[in-house]
Design a protein around this motif. Sequence first.
Motif, PDB file in Angstrom:
ATOM      1  N   MET A  97      53.545  24.655  46.300  1.00 58.98           N
ATOM      2  CA  MET A  97      52.220  24.788  45.732  1.00 58.98           C
ATOM      3  C   MET A  97      51.473  23.475  45.949  1.00 58.98           C
ATOM      4  N   ILE A  98      50.207  23.570  46.272  1.00 58.04           N
ATOM      5  CA  ILE A  98      49.357  22.412  46.519  1.00 58.04           C
ATOM      6  C   ILE A  98      48.614  22.056  45.233  1.00 58.04           C
ATOM      7  N   ASN A  99      48.558  20.775  44.920  1.00 57.15           N
ATOM      8  CA  ASN A  99      47.714  20.298  43.814  1.00 57.15           C
ATOM      9  C   ASN A  99      46.415  19.782  44.407  1.00 57.15           C
ATOM     10  N   TYR A 100      45.299  20.172  43.817  1.00 53.70           N
ATOM     11  CA  TYR A 100      43.993  19.793  44.327  1.00 53.70           C
ATOM     12  C   TYR A 100      43.084  19.522  43.138  1.00 53.70           C
ATOM     13  N   THR A 101      42.469  18.364  43.113  1.00 56.30           N
ATOM     14  CA  THR A 101      41.584  18.004  42.007  1.00 56.30           C
ATOM     15  C   THR A 101      40.158  18.400  42.343  1.00 56.30           C
ATOM     16  N   VAL A 102      39.507  19.067  41.402  1.00 53.68           N
ATOM     17  CA  VAL A 102      38.125  19.521  41.593  1.00 53.68           C
ATOM     18  C   VAL A 102      37.306  19.075  40.391  1.00 53.68           C
ATOM     19  N   ARG A 103      36.092  18.620  40.654  1.00 55.12           N
ATOM     20  CA  ARG A 103      35.168  18.273  39.574  1.00 55.12           C
ATOM     21  C   ARG A 103      34.106  19.364  39.496  1.00 55.12           C
ATOM     22  N   PHE A 104      33.822  19.828  38.284  1.00 53.62           N
ATOM     23  CA  PHE A 104      32.828  20.863  38.057  1.00 53.62           C
ATOM     24  C   PHE A 104      31.684  20.306  37.228  1.00 53.62           C
ATOM     25  N   PRO A 105      30.470  20.740  37.500  1.00 56.67           N
ATOM     26  CA  PRO A 105      29.377  20.423  36.578  1.00 56.67           C
ATOM     27  C   PRO A 105      29.697  21.051  35.214  1.00 56.67           C
ATOM     28  N   ASP A 106      29.249  20.410  34.153  1.00 48.60           N
ATOM     29  CA  ASP A 106      29.559  20.887  32.804  1.00 48.60           C
ATOM     30  C   ASP A 106      29.173  22.341  32.592  1.00 48.60           C
ATOM     31  N   ASP A 107      27.984  22.741  33.069  1.00 45.27           N
ATOM     32  CA  ASP A 107      27.535  24.117  32.838  1.00 45.27           C
ATOM     33  C   ASP A 107      28.399  25.125  33.586  1.00 45.27           C
ATOM     34  N   LEU A 108      28.862  24.795  34.780  1.00 41.43           N
ATOM     35  CA  LEU A 108      29.732  25.710  35.513  1.00 41.43           C
ATOM     36  C   LEU A 108      31.086  25.809  34.831  1.00 41.43           C
ATOM     37  N   TYR A 109      31.610  24.694  34.382  1.00 37.54           N
ATOM     38  CA  TYR A 109      32.884  24.705  33.658  1.00 37.54           C
ATOM     39  C   TYR A 109      32.783  25.571  32.405  1.00 37.54           C
ATOM     40  N   ASP A 110      31.676  25.464  31.687  1.00 37.75           N
ATOM     41  CA  ASP A 110      31.478  26.283  30.491  1.00 37.75           C
ATOM     42  C   ASP A 110      31.472  27.769  30.835  1.00 37.75           C
ATOM     43  N   ARG A 111      30.838  28.121  31.958  1.00 37.92           N
ATOM     44  CA  ARG A 111      30.813  29.525  32.380  1.00 37.92           C
ATOM     45  C   ARG A 111      32.210  30.012  32.734  1.00 37.92           C
ATOM     46  N   ILE A 112      32.985  29.182  33.421  1.00 39.42           N
ATOM     47  CA  ILE A 112      34.356  29.553  33.788  1.00 39.42           C
ATOM     48  C   ILE A 112      35.209  29.706  32.537  1.00 39.42           C
ATOM     49  N   ARG A 113      35.075  28.766  31.611  1.00 41.04           N
ATOM     50  CA  ARG A 113      35.846  28.825  30.362  1.00 41.04           C
ATOM     51  C   ARG A 113      35.499  30.078  29.565  1.00 41.04           C
ATOM     52  N   THR A 114      34.215  30.406  29.479  1.00 39.94           N
ATOM     53  CA  THR A 114      33.772  31.597  28.753  1.00 39.94           C
ATOM     54  C   THR A 114      34.337  32.859  29.397  1.00 39.94           C
ATOM     55  N   GLN A 115      34.273  32.930  30.734  1.00 37.55           N
ATOM     56  CA  GLN A 115      34.800  34.099  31.436  1.00 37.55           C
ATOM     57  C   GLN A 115      36.311  34.203  31.281  1.00 37.55           C
ATOM     58  N   ALA A 116      37.008  33.067  31.336  1.00 39.04           N
ATOM     59  CA  ALA A 116      38.461  33.066  31.153  1.00 39.04           C
ATOM     60  C   ALA A 116      38.828  33.591  29.777  1.00 39.04           C
ATOM     61  N   THR A 117      38.095  33.168  28.771  1.00 45.59           N
ATOM     62  CA  THR A 117      38.344  33.643  27.411  1.00 45.59           C
ATOM     63  C   THR A 117      38.120  35.150  27.321  1.00 45.59           C
ATOM     64  N   ALA A 118      37.029  35.621  27.909  1.00 40.81           N
ATOM     65  CA  ALA A 118      36.713  37.057  27.875  1.00 40.81           C
ATOM     66  C   ALA A 118      37.783  37.875  28.598  1.00 40.81           C
ATOM     67  N   ASP A 119      38.352  37.309  29.668  1.00 42.15           N
ATOM     68  CA  ASP A 119      39.377  38.010  30.440  1.00 42.15           C
ATOM     69  C   ASP A 119      40.793  37.737  29.942  1.00 42.15           C
ATOM     70  N   ARG A 120      40.898  36.948  28.865  1.00 43.17           N
ATOM     71  CA  ARG A 120      42.181  36.582  28.268  1.00 43.17           C
ATOM     72  C   ARG A 120      43.103  35.925  29.293  1.00 43.17           C
ATOM     73  N   ARG A 121      42.514  34.965  30.035  1.00 42.71           N
ATOM     74  CA  ARG A 121      43.254  34.194  31.028  1.00 42.71           C
ATOM     75  C   ARG A 121      43.084  32.716  30.723  1.00 42.71           C
ATOM     76  N   SER A 122      43.993  31.914  31.255  1.00 48.68           N
ATOM     77  CA  SER A 122      43.793  30.470  31.219  1.00 48.68           C
ATOM     78  C   SER A 122      42.690  30.135  32.212  1.00 48.68           C
ATOM     79  N   ILE A 123      42.144  28.954  32.102  1.00 48.83           N
ATOM     80  CA  ILE A 123      41.113  28.539  33.058  1.00 48.83           C
ATOM     81  C   ILE A 123      41.714  28.494  34.460  1.00 48.83           C
TER      82      ILE A 123
END
Length: 69
Positions: free
Chosen positions: A1-27
């Motif tokens: 497995m490859i490890n890769y660091t990514v930086r997200f704008p705060d608003d995009l991260y919030d959208r991903i976190r919200t969607q992950a919660t709605a889908d009952r998944r980890s980020i």
Amino acid sequence: MINYTVRFPDDLYDRIRTQATADRRSIHAELLHLLEVGLSAVAPETPDRPGGDPATPAPLRGRSNSSPT
């Protein structure tokens, strides 16, 4: 497995976190899911990529001057 660091704008991260919660998944799982869905939507052969050759560059999307300002 490859490890890769990514930086997200705060608003995009919030959208991903919200969607992950709605889908009952980890980020992490949500990001993998979104990447898989997005990549499966890309046709392997398009007029821009004859023969589906991944080495053939796809055209840039967005405005011609899409640099962030």
